[in-house]
Design a protein around this motif. Structure first.
Motif, PDB file in Angstrom:
ATOM      1  N   LYS A 262      91.088  34.449  30.536  1.00 29.38           N
ATOM      2  CA  LYS A 262      92.528  34.282  30.461  1.00 29.38           C
ATOM      3  C   LYS A 262      93.290  35.599  30.384  1.00 29.38           C
ATOM      4  N   ALA A 263      92.671  36.655  29.826  1.00 28.37           N
ATOM      5  CA  ALA A 263      93.451  37.862  29.560  1.00 28.37           C
ATOM      6  C   ALA A 263      92.554  39.085  29.499  1.00 28.37           C
ATOM      7  N   SER A 264      93.066  40.184  30.026  1.00 30.36           N
ATOM      8  CA  SER A 264      92.370  41.467  29.981  1.00 30.36           C
ATOM      9  C   SER A 264      93.378  42.550  29.605  1.00 30.36           C
ATOM     10  N   ILE A 265      92.979  43.407  28.670  1.00 30.62           N
ATOM     11  CA  ILE A 265      93.849  44.516  28.251  1.00 30.62           C
ATOM     12  C   ILE A 265      93.111  45.839  28.428  1.00 30.62           C
ATOM     13  N   LEU A 266      93.794  46.776  29.077  1.00 28.19           N
ATOM     14  CA  LEU A 266      93.315  48.149  29.129  1.00 28.19           C
ATOM     15  C   LEU A 266      93.833  48.888  27.904  1.00 28.19           C
ATOM     16  N   GLU A 267      92.924  49.496  27.143  1.00 29.43           N
ATOM     17  CA  GLU A 267      93.292  50.263  25.953  1.00 29.43           C
ATOM     18  C   GLU A 267      93.161  51.754  26.240  1.00 29.43           C
ATOM     19  N   GLN A 268      94.201  52.508  25.926  1.00 31.41           N
ATOM     20  CA  GLN A 268      94.104  53.962  25.986  1.00 31.41           C
ATOM     21  C   GLN A 268      95.021  54.560  24.925  1.00 31.41           C
ATOM     22  N   ASP A 269      94.452  55.433  24.101  1.00 30.64           N
ATOM     23  CA  ASP A 269      95.191  56.028  22.986  1.00 30.64           C
ATOM     24  C   ASP A 269      95.351  57.537  23.110  1.00 30.64           C
ATOM     25  N   ALA A 270      94.715  58.133  24.087  1.00 26.54           N
ATOM     26  CA  ALA A 270      94.807  59.583  24.295  1.00 26.54           C
ATOM     27  C   ALA A 270      94.887  59.851  25.791  1.00 26.54           C
ATOM     28  N   ASN A 271      95.252  61.102  26.146  1.00 25.66           N
ATOM     29  CA  ASN A 271      95.428  61.461  27.557  1.00 25.66           C
ATOM     30  C   ASN A 271      96.432  60.516  28.229  1.00 25.66           C
ATOM     31  N   LEU A 272      97.610  60.447  27.638  1.00 28.91           N
ATOM     32  CA  LEU A 272      98.650  59.522  28.084  1.00 28.91           C
ATOM     33  C   LEU A 272      99.739  60.228  28.888  1.00 28.91           C
ATOM     34  N   ASP A 273      99.382  61.308  29.556  1.00 31.06           N
ATOM     35  CA  ASP A 273     100.384  62.081  30.287  1.00 31.06           C
ATOM     36  C   ASP A 273     100.958  61.330  31.478  1.00 31.06           C
ATOM     37  N   SER A 274     100.177  60.448  32.072  1.00 34.14           N
ATOM     38  CA  SER A 274     100.630  59.736  33.263  1.00 34.14           C
ATOM     39  C   SER A 274     100.255  58.264  33.150  1.00 34.14           C
ATOM     40  N   LEU A 275     101.197  57.405  33.519  1.00 33.05           N
ATOM     41  CA  LEU A 275     100.938  55.964  33.499  1.00 33.05           C
ATOM     42  C   LEU A 275     100.162  55.513  34.729  1.00 33.05           C
ATOM     43  N   ARG A 276     100.272  56.251  35.835  1.00 32.33           N
ATOM     44  CA  ARG A 276      99.701  55.790  37.094  1.00 32.33           C
ATOM     45  C   ARG A 276      98.198  55.513  37.018  1.00 32.33           C
ATOM     46  N   PRO A 277      97.365  56.399  36.441  1.00 32.32           N
ATOM     47  CA  PRO A 277      95.927  56.075  36.366  1.00 32.32           C
ATOM     48  C   PRO A 277      95.648  54.823  35.545  1.00 32.32           C
ATOM     49  N   LEU A 278      96.479  54.551  34.551  1.00 35.94           N
ATOM     50  CA  LEU A 278      96.293  53.343  33.746  1.00 35.94           C
ATOM     51  C   LEU A 278      96.661  52.104  34.561  1.00 35.94           C
ATOM     52  N   LEU A 279      97.757  52.187  35.308  1.00 30.68           N
ATOM     53  CA  LEU A 279      98.146  51.050  36.137  1.00 30.68           C
ATOM     54  C   LEU A 279      97.081  50.737  37.182  1.00 30.68           C
ATOM     55  N   GLU A 280      96.464  51.765  37.731  1.00 30.45           N
ATOM     56  CA  GLU A 280      95.409  51.526  38.718  1.00 30.45           C
ATOM     57  C   GLU A 280      94.255  50.738  38.117  1.00 30.45           C
ATOM     58  N   GLN A 281      93.959  50.988  36.848  1.00 29.71           N
ATOM     59  CA  GLN A 281      92.891  50.235  36.184  1.00 29.71           C
ATOM     60  C   GLN A 281      93.343  48.820  35.830  1.00 29.71           C
ATOM     61  N   VAL A 282      94.613  48.668  35.486  1.00 27.49           N
ATOM     62  CA  VAL A 282      95.156  47.320  35.269  1.00 27.49           C
ATOM     63  C   VAL A 282      95.047  46.508  36.561  1.00 27.49           C
ATOM     64  N   TRP A 283      95.381  47.121  37.704  1.00 32.22           N
ATOM     65  CA  TRP A 283      95.268  46.423  38.990  1.00 32.22           C
ATOM     66  C   TRP A 283      93.811  46.043  39.269  1.00 32.22           C
ATOM     67  N   ARG A 284      92.892  46.976  38.973  1.00 32.79           N
ATOM     68  CA  ARG A 284      91.479  46.693  39.256  1.00 32.79           C
ATOM     69  C   ARG A 284      90.980  45.518  38.413  1.00 32.79           C
ATOM     70  N   ALA A 285      91.365  45.489  37.157  1.00 32.18           N
ATOM     71  CA  ALA A 285      90.970  44.374  36.306  1.00 32.18           C
ATOM     72  C   ALA A 285      91.519  43.061  36.849  1.00 32.18           C
ATOM     73  N   ARG A 286      92.782  43.066  37.279  1.00 33.34           N
ATOM     74  CA  ARG A 286      93.387  41.851  37.840  1.00 33.34           C
ATOM     75  C   ARG A 286      92.630  41.386  39.081  1.00 33.34           C
ATOM     76  N   SER A 287      92.259  42.331  39.925  1.00 34.67           N
ATOM     77  CA  SER A 287      91.533  41.994  41.147  1.00 34.67           C
ATOM     78  C   SER A 287      90.186  41.362  40.828  1.00 34.67           C
TER      79      SER A 287
END
Length: 295
Positions: A262-287
């Motif tokens: 039902k749900a997947s969360i990407l967790e990141q607490d450090a190296n937060l300079d750019s959102l784009r690499p995190l969004l790419e992983q959110v997309w991959r999880a959705r796929s």
């Protein structure tokens, strides 16, 4: 003036008839991101790319004056509150003030469930500041079953408990998968399966992560966590600081071949300079959640 979010809850830590728990009624939430203040502006601008967010519940439990901030987040995204301070394995009942805070945050978020960890973060008189594993005994199991019943009755929704990472495990008489089987069977609660924790534990303690998954009550898995860690002195640390490793993506695909996650969360607490690499992983999880066969 009191709004519907702020209605008083039932008395806390008073055992009553076990609340029926229906995990099947939890809606599909999709692929989301752990909400961090450093990313707030970017998350607000990425509403078409993030399905929901997970907020740190203890911030709002300890500072109720910030509940308006939680309402603002809720107006942007579906929100799941995720706690770290429940310490459900600690001897004794859940402190009434903490349970009341859980209820406030749960109500304001409007979430279909509330999550925390199957662990200890406190012992009497001491805050460990760490998610410590349980000594999985019959006595501990019965204590946790009672507390889960109380929490679910108080919140009026399922409690979902997370698998933790650990560097040292006790020689417990009940294995972790069996503990989850008996806990979920008795209470109906859900599981937040942290796949990075499973992978890290399998590397550090030399077991097969797929065999571990097979032994869990997968029909109670509601959500997963994904994160990336680092090596330190020959130990794999769940640091929430790097991209999700390929081995964890493979575990996600295998899990999604077996259940309708039902749900997947990407967790990141450090190296937060750019959102784009995190969004790419959110997309991959959705796929992967949508089509794990070709993952």
């Amino acid at each position: 003036m009191r709004g519907p979010d702020d209605r008083p809850g039932p008395p806390v830590n008073v055992r009553s008839e076990r609340m029926p728990v229906n995990l099947a009624s939890i809606p599909y939430l999709g692929s989301g991101l752990g909400y961090r203040e450093e990313l707030a502006d970017g998350i607000a601008a990425a509403r078409d790319e993030i399905d929901f967010v997970e907020v740190l519940a203890d911030k709002y439990i300890s500072q109720p004056r910030l509940l308006d901030e939680l309402r603002e987040i809720r107006d942007l995204y579906p929100v799941i509150p995720h706690g770290v301070g429940l310490s459900i394995g600690t001897v004794g009942p859940v402190p009434p003030d903490y349970l009341a805070g859980m209820r406030r945050v749960s109500d304001v978020s409007g979430a279909p469930y509330y999550s925390d960890h199957l662990c200890m973060t406190k012992v009497p008189g001491i805050d460990l500041h760490h998610l410590a594993p349980l000594w999985r005994t019959e006595e501990v199991l019965e204590s946790i079953i009672g507390k889960v019943d109380t929490i679910q009755q108080t919140l009026g929704k399922p409690l979902v408990l997370e698998t933790i990472s650990y560097l040292v495990d006790f020689d417990s008489p009940i294995s972790e998968p069996d503990f989850f089987h008996r806990l979920t069977e008795r209470t109906g609660c859900g599981i937040l399966l942290d796949l990075t924790n499973v992978y890290s534990n399998s590397v550090n303690h030399l077991f097969d992560p797929l065999e571990y998954l097979q032994r869990l009550p997968l029909d109670h898995v509601v959500q997963v966590h994904l994160a990336g860690g680092f090596w330190a002195h020959g130990v794999l640390i769940d640091g929430h600081s790097h991209p999700v490793p390929e081995e964890v993506w493979e575990l996600l695909a295998e899990l999604c071949r077996r259940i309708d996650l039902k749900a997947s969360i990407l967790e990141q607490d450090a190296n937060l300079d750019s959102l784009r690499p995190l969004l790419e992983q959110v997309w991959r999880a959705r796929s992967i959640m949508r089509n794990p066969v070709v993952a």
